[in-house]
Write a protein that holds these residues in place. Structure first.
Motif, short mmCIF file in Angstrom:
data_model
loop_
_atom_site.label_atom_id
_atom_site.label_comp_id
_atom_site.label_asym_id
_atom_site.label_seq_id
_atom_site.Cartn_x
_atom_site.Cartn_y
_atom_site.Cartn_z
N ARG A 58 1.96 -1.10 2.31
CA ARG A 58 1.26 -0.11 1.23
C ARG A 58 1.66 -1.17 -0.08
N ASP A 59 0.83 -0.92 -1.06
CA ASP A 59 0.63 -1.44 -2.10
C ASP A 59 0.01 -0.51 -3.33
N GLY A 60 0.68 -0.49 -4.46
CA GLY A 60 0.11 0.00 -5.54
C GLY A 60 -0.61 -0.75 -6.46
N ILE A 61 -1.38 0.08 -7.57
CA ILE A 61 -2.60 -0.58 -8.25
C ILE A 61 -1.91 -1.17 -9.64
N LYS A 190 -15.39 2.36 -17.66
CA LYS A 190 -15.22 1.03 -17.09
C LYS A 190 -13.90 0.81 -16.46
N ASN A 191 -13.52 0.90 -15.26
CA ASN A 191 -12.12 0.64 -14.63
C ASN A 191 -12.13 -0.26 -13.67
N SER A 192 -11.15 -1.43 -14.05
CA SER A 192 -10.87 -2.48 -13.23
C SER A 192 -9.53 -2.41 -12.27
N ILE A 193 -9.14 -2.63 -11.40
CA ILE A 193 -8.14 -2.40 -10.50
C ILE A 193 -7.78 -3.65 -9.72
N THR A 194 -6.62 -3.76 -9.21
CA THR A 194 -6.26 -5.09 -8.43
C THR A 194 -5.13 -4.54 -7.45
N PHE A 195 -4.97 -4.85 -6.41
CA PHE A 195 -3.84 -4.56 -5.53
C PHE A 195 -3.11 -6.00 -5.35
N PRO A 196 -2.30 -6.45 -5.85
CA PRO A 196 -1.76 -7.81 -6.19
C PRO A 196 -1.34 -8.16 -4.76
N ARG A 197 -0.39 -7.32 -3.92
CA ARG A 197 0.12 -7.71 -2.77
C ARG A 197 -0.90 -8.17 -1.62
N ILE A 255 -8.83 13.11 -17.46
CA ILE A 255 -9.72 12.62 -16.37
C ILE A 255 -8.83 11.45 -15.32
N THR A 256 -8.89 11.87 -14.08
CA THR A 256 -7.93 10.99 -13.17
C THR A 256 -9.13 10.24 -12.29
N ILE A 257 -8.95 9.01 -12.21
CA ILE A 257 -9.51 8.12 -11.18
C ILE A 257 -8.54 7.81 -10.03
N SER A 258 -8.87 7.90 -8.82
CA SER A 258 -7.84 7.87 -7.72
C SER A 258 -8.89 7.06 -6.64
N TRP A 259 -8.09 5.92 -6.48
CA TRP A 259 -8.32 4.94 -5.40
C TRP A 259 -7.28 5.18 -4.18
N ASP A 260 -7.85 5.59 -3.02
CA ASP A 260 -7.17 5.56 -1.92
C ASP A 260 -7.82 4.51 -0.81
#
Length: 382
Positions: A58-61, A190-197, A255-260
């Motif tokens: 697993r990895d967080g954002i 505008k939402n940008s995310i990354t999973f660094p692992r 306002i929640t933005i969920s990435w699963d």
């Protein structure tokens, strides 16, 4: 003595023994054993592997959010006249952070300049000068007391202050709200995310959000769940509140933005899910959300300001999520835990079998099995 030591060492190194196998022909023992095995197998395959995805690491954002608001409205307030309000006027702060306030109502105090004037009666009344300590200020007051008790009106006396005069009178909050049209303003997130692992980056402008679609869409949880353009009225409604009631004295909406994301599949299936939450509890103790700001100018060599008491809806955008991808280490760990659970079940049921299937032995064995299973299941979920 030396010979015994050599014999013990030789026995330890070169001999191997196994437990004696005993066949117990007992329907209770056999059926109980198979049922417990079936439960353990269903837990390992159904819960640990399929639901909890125990075969993945697993990895967080790491996330970044920016917003833009659009909308325009007209007010005609006494003493101010017709006035057009756009995003530069009603959004605080103007930089477009993940936490911002949209003004929906206001009280205006025009032509304030520094001088001496009576304090607001809400801060406290007086009947003699001794009640007004010079150089101090009242809690909730708007200036420094001069030491005099003066007439605020023909019936009320208050302490004279040195401050911005005339003082603000905020007894009456406009109803309906002056900027009720804000219900139809739009919010672009505008939402940008990354999973660094896993070195995977995503934006909420996913593959299905094209330039043409973005120009015409408005978010709806059923019709357009991926559109990043939201009407403020719809957000407040989905949070379980009424816009007109919230707009009068202000409030807070989350306002929640969920990435699963399951990265064993194509990354295009990694999409955001939006949810809205009312964080405002309407009660008589300090209701709503408000703050003050001023616009300054100079006239005849004096600093003059127009003071605004702003009532608005604060929006807090919170991003959370996790991603999983196949990894041999957690896979082997989960399989090892399953094998260990099977081994413990078999060992515990030997007690049951050794008791010949009697009722007492059955109860004692099942208690042991239940305790061991519970402990192992808790450990396997860590």
């Amino acid at each position: 003595m030396e010979q015994k030591f050599v014999e013990s060492l030789s026995s330890f190194l070169f001999e191997y023994d196994t437990p004696r196998m005993v066949l117990v022909r007992n329907k209770k023992v056999g059926l109980t054993f198979r049922l417990i095995q079936l439960v353990v197998l269903a837990y390992i395959i159904g819960w640990v592997f399929l639901y909890e995805k125990g075969y993945q690491s697993r990895d967080g954002i790491v996330s970044s959010v920016s917003v833009k608001l659009k909308g325009m409205t007209l007010t005609n307030v006494s003493g101010m006249g017709p006035h057009i309000w756009d995003a530069a006027d009603y959004v605080f702060p103007p930089q477009g952070d993940s936490s911002f306030v949209v003004m929906t109502n206001f009280i205006i105090t025009q032509g304030q300049k520094q001088g001496r004037c009576p304090e607001n009666p809400e801060a406290g009344k007086c009947d003699e000068d001794s009640k007004c300590t010079e150089g101090k200020y009242l809690r909730g007051g708007q200036g420094i007391m001069t030491g005099k008790c003066v007439n605020f009106s023909s019936t009320v006396k208050t302490c004279e202050i040195f401050g911005w005069c005339p003082v603000e009178i905020d007894d009456f909050v406009p109803n309906p709200p002056l900027l009720l049209e804000a219900e139809n303003f739009t919010l672009f997130i505008k939402n940008s995310i990354t999973f660094p692992r896993f070195k995977v980056s995503r934006r909420n402008l996913v593959e299905r959000v094209t330039k043409h679609y973005l120009r015409n869409c408005t978010y709806h949880k059923v019709r357009d769940p991926l559109c990043p353009v939201f009407e403020l009225g719809y957000i407040v409604e989905e949070s379980g509140q009424t816009f007109s009631a919230l707009a009068q004295k202000g409030g807070v909406v989350g306002i929640t933005i969920s990435w699963d994301c399951d990265l064993d599949w194509s990354v295009k299936h990694c999409i955001p899910i939006y949810n809205f939450h009312g964080l405002y509890n309407d009660n008589n103790l300090s209701p709503g959300f408000n703050f003050r700001y001023a616009k300054y100018y100079r006239e005849n060599g004096s600093d003059i300001r127009t003071l605004y008491k702003v009532f608005g809806i604060r929006f807090d955008i919170l991003v959370n999520g996790k991603a999983g991808k196949f990894d041999i280490i957690p896979t082997m760990t989960t399989i090892g835990s399953g094998i260990g659970i099977f081994g413990v079940v078999s060992a515990d049921l030997d007690i049951f079998g050794g008791g010949g299937g009697s009722r007492g032995a059955m109860v004692a064995s099942l208690q042991i099995v239940a305790g061991d299973l519970l402990g192992l299941l808790l450990i396997s979920r860590q």
